[in-house]
Write a protein that holds these residues in place. Structure first.
Motif, PDB file in Angstrom:
ATOM      1  N   PHE A 133      13.320 -52.219  81.925  1.00  0.00           N
ATOM      2  CA  PHE A 133      13.975 -52.997  80.856  1.00  0.00           C
ATOM      3  C   PHE A 133      12.913 -53.234  79.790  1.00  0.00           C
ATOM      4  O   PHE A 133      11.722 -52.975  80.019  1.00  0.00           O
TER       5      PHE A 133
ATOM      6  N   ILE B  82       8.953 -58.175  78.429  1.00  0.00           N
ATOM      7  CA  ILE B  82       8.864 -59.502  77.802  1.00  0.00           C
ATOM      8  C   ILE B  82       7.424 -59.953  78.025  1.00  0.00           C
ATOM      9  O   ILE B  82       7.025 -60.236  79.162  1.00  0.00           O
TER      10      ILE B  82
ATOM     11  N   HIS C 267      14.120 -64.112  76.944  1.00  0.00           N
ATOM     12  CA  HIS C 267      14.038 -62.648  76.867  1.00  0.00           C
ATOM     13  C   HIS C 267      13.512 -62.212  75.512  1.00  0.00           C
ATOM     14  O   HIS C 267      14.042 -61.284  74.912  1.00  0.00           O
TER      15      HIS C 267
ATOM     16  N   ASP D 117       7.061 -60.614  81.839  1.00  0.00           N
ATOM     17  CA  ASP D 117       8.200 -60.196  82.666  1.00  0.00           C
ATOM     18  C   ASP D 117       8.345 -58.699  82.424  1.00  0.00           C
ATOM     19  O   ASP D 117       8.797 -58.271  81.347  1.00  0.00           O
TER      20      ASP D 117
ATOM     21  N   ASP E 236      10.735 -55.377  89.133  1.00  0.00           N
ATOM     22  CA  ASP E 236      10.889 -56.430  88.124  1.00  0.00           C
ATOM     23  C   ASP E 236      10.142 -57.670  88.600  1.00  0.00           C
ATOM     24  O   ASP E 236      10.612 -58.335  89.528  1.00  0.00           O
TER      25      ASP E 236
ATOM     26  N   HIS F 202      18.700 -61.983  90.744  1.00  0.00           N
ATOM     27  CA  HIS F 202      19.769 -60.987  90.610  1.00  0.00           C
ATOM     28  C   HIS F 202      19.549 -59.870  91.614  1.00  0.00           C
ATOM     29  O   HIS F 202      18.479 -59.762  92.223  1.00  0.00           O
TER      30      HIS F 202
ATOM     31  N   GLU G 201      13.321 -65.810  90.912  1.00  0.00           N
ATOM     32  CA  GLU G 201      12.598 -66.032  89.666  1.00  0.00           C
ATOM     33  C   GLU G 201      12.901 -67.383  89.014  1.00  0.00           C
ATOM     34  O   GLU G 201      13.406 -67.442  87.891  1.00  0.00           O
TER      35      GLU G 201
ATOM     36  N   GLU H 152       8.337 -64.560  89.274  1.00  0.00           N
ATOM     37  CA  GLU H 152       9.377 -63.689  89.844  1.00  0.00           C
ATOM     38  C   GLU H 152       8.754 -62.653  90.773  1.00  0.00           C
ATOM     39  O   GLU H 152       7.745 -62.028  90.444  1.00  0.00           O
TER      40      GLU H 152
HETATM   41  N1  GLY Z   1      13.350 -59.493  84.305  1.00  0.00           N
HETATM   42  C1  GLY Z   1      14.267 -59.318  83.251  1.00  0.00           C
HETATM   43  C2  GLY Z   1      15.651 -59.658  83.636  1.00  0.00           C
HETATM   44  O1  GLY Z   1      15.902 -60.025  84.758  1.00  0.00           O
HETATM   45  O2  GLY Z   1      16.539 -59.568  82.826  1.00  0.00           O
END
Ligand code: GLY
Length: 460
Positions: free
Chosen positions: A215, A218, A227, A244, A256, A340, A388, A429
């Motif tokens: 992704f 960040i 973000h 991140d 991640d 997530h 996270e 995280e």
């Molecule tokens: N680590 C970025 C996200 O979970 O969107």
């Protein structure tokens, strides 16, 4: 029998007597058709057929898996080199290989009616038109058959098989290596260092082994902007840097993690208070991870730890822990979900809306903070999740009319004042796989406690 074959068999069993058709998708245009973003096949396709050319199709019919590859013209050979040979494609995809020119005829001769074909929408709406000549419609999660296919794939992809676990370990290991290089770049002496310097060090690791990012990174001294992907701010010594960043392995699997580091190498007292509170919440959530546990309760656990910790710091006042929880005041400091699913997508299968993240019968809350919880299921063995928790000091939230009453009642703005400037935001995280023993950390060897980070930064 290879791992793709096992996936084909499992999907065929779930989808009989229907025919499954998935597209690898097409490159996304940057600014004109010949200048595209790097191509990556759609994740459901990738899961079943591996990395194939743009415009390929995976077909599962009568229990047999087929891969249709686009024809290569002489111009393609001139500009991009010869495509994969049929033998090579068959070996690595564990499919019978054909040319896309033959797809319509193949369906016809096999007696496949368009009404019996299930498909899934591509992440880019405009690309769904490619299905129309074959299905007589665009794929849609609102269509009964397509939804059945989506649910069957969710059931498979929710549980990392042996190959998925191996790939996720590669992505997670790459992610940790990138973060370690980022931390080294942060401590390296250099005049006028900015967020770009950290990004450069991290991207070098990922690009150096054929990987990519999972992704947009960040990397921000304004960690309260959850973000914020705009880079470039100066790394001034009294700030924290929130990083991140996730790697995507060369076969498309995601990692991640998030770290929050002191630019100067030492946390200030307030930075340390908030960092330790986030770490306490993180550990408490990880202790809770186990088969059968409701992930929404893992989120609640972080909220409870934060309510108690913010009360002890005097940031919350005037209420009991129960009252803080009922008022949702903690979401003003923790406005996102505690984690997530992760797999081929960093938020795995979010292209299917909440079909993967939310168990049947569960719906998103409309409450601020809770509405951003991306996973609300009972955990099962083989699920890969992030943990996270974070605490943020977002000035605008404490002036927003809809939160004014809660702020007036429970937040001590005198006490909280200095945290806006000194802390901004902290998130920690890591990635975990749910297992018989609770969970397995997929991203070890990353300095995480204040002592570990400060020692790492102090070392020459
Ligand atoms: N680590 C970025 C996200 O979970 O969107």
């Amino acid at each position: 029998m290879g791992y793709l074959h096992s996936r084909h068999e499992a999907l065929a069993k779930a989808m009989a007597p229907y025919t499954v058709l998935l597209s690898s998708g097409f490159p996304q245009c940057r600014n004109y058709p010949d200048n595209t973003y790097p191509f990556r096949p759609a994740s459901h396709f990738l899961y079943l057929a591996g990395w194939s050319a743009p415009g390929s199709y995976f077909l599962l019919h009568n229990g047999q898996a087929h891969l249709f590859l686009p024809p290569y013209t002489i111009d393609d050979v001139v500009w991009s080199g010869p495509g994969e040979s049929t033998q090579e494609a068959a070996r690595r995809s564990e499919c019978t290989v054909h040319c896309t020119d033959e797809l319509a005829d193949f369906l016809h001769t096999q007696g496949v009616r368009p009404e019996s074909i299930c498909a899934l929408p591509l992440p880019c709406e405009a690309q769904n038109e490619s299905f129309e000549p074959l299905l007589g419609r665009s794929p849609s999660l609102g269509h009964e058959l397509d939804r059945k296919l989506a649910l069957a794939l969710v059931e498979l992809r929710l549980h990392a098989d042996e190959q998925a676990q191996a790939e996720l370990r590669v992505a997670c290991e790459l992610t940790v290596r990138a973060h370690l290089e980022g931390l080294k770049a942060l401590k390296a002496p250099k005049e006028g260092k900015t967020e770009y310097d950290i990004a450069q060090a991290m991207l070098k690791v990922v690009n150096g082994c054929g990987g990519y990012v999972s992704f947009n990174p960040i990397i921000s001294t304004s960690g309260e902007r959850l973000h914020q992907i705009k880079l470039g701010a100066a790394l001034v010594p009294d700030r924290l840097l929130l990083v991140d960043f996730g790697a995507e392995s060369s076969s498309g699997w995601a990692g991640d993690i998030t770290n929050t580091w002191p630019v100067s190498g030492r946390f200030s007292q307030r930075q340390a208070q908030i960092y330790n509170l986030v770490l306490e919440a993180h550990r408490s959530c990880v202790e809770a991870l186990a088969i059968g546990v409701d992930y929404a309760q893992v989120h609640r656990r972080a909220v409870e730890v934060f309510a108690e910790g913010l009360d002890k710091l005097g940031i919350l006042h005037g209420g009991t822990i129960e009252e803080y929880l009922n008022s949702n005041v903690v979401s003003l400091f923790f406005p996102h979900g505690v984690g997530h699913l992760m797999g081929l997508d960093v938020h795995d299968m979010e292209d299917l809306g909440d079909l993967a993240g939310y168990a049947p019968g569960r719906e998103r809350s409309t409450l601020f903070g809770w509405k951003s919880l991306r996973l609300n299921r009972n955990l099962e063995a083989g699920m890969v999740v992030t943990i996270e928790p974070g605490l943020y000091f977002i000035p605008e939230l404490f002036q927003a009319p809809q939160f004014m009453e809660t702020v007036d009642k429970y937040v001590d703005m005198q006490i909280v004042g200095p945290y806006f400037e000194e802390v901004h935001g902290v998130r920690i995280e890591r990635d975990y796989m749910v297992s018989e023993t609770g969970s397995v950390l997929l991203t070890p060897d990353m300095p995480t406690t204040i002592e570990e980070i400060e020692q790492f930064m102090a070392r020459a």
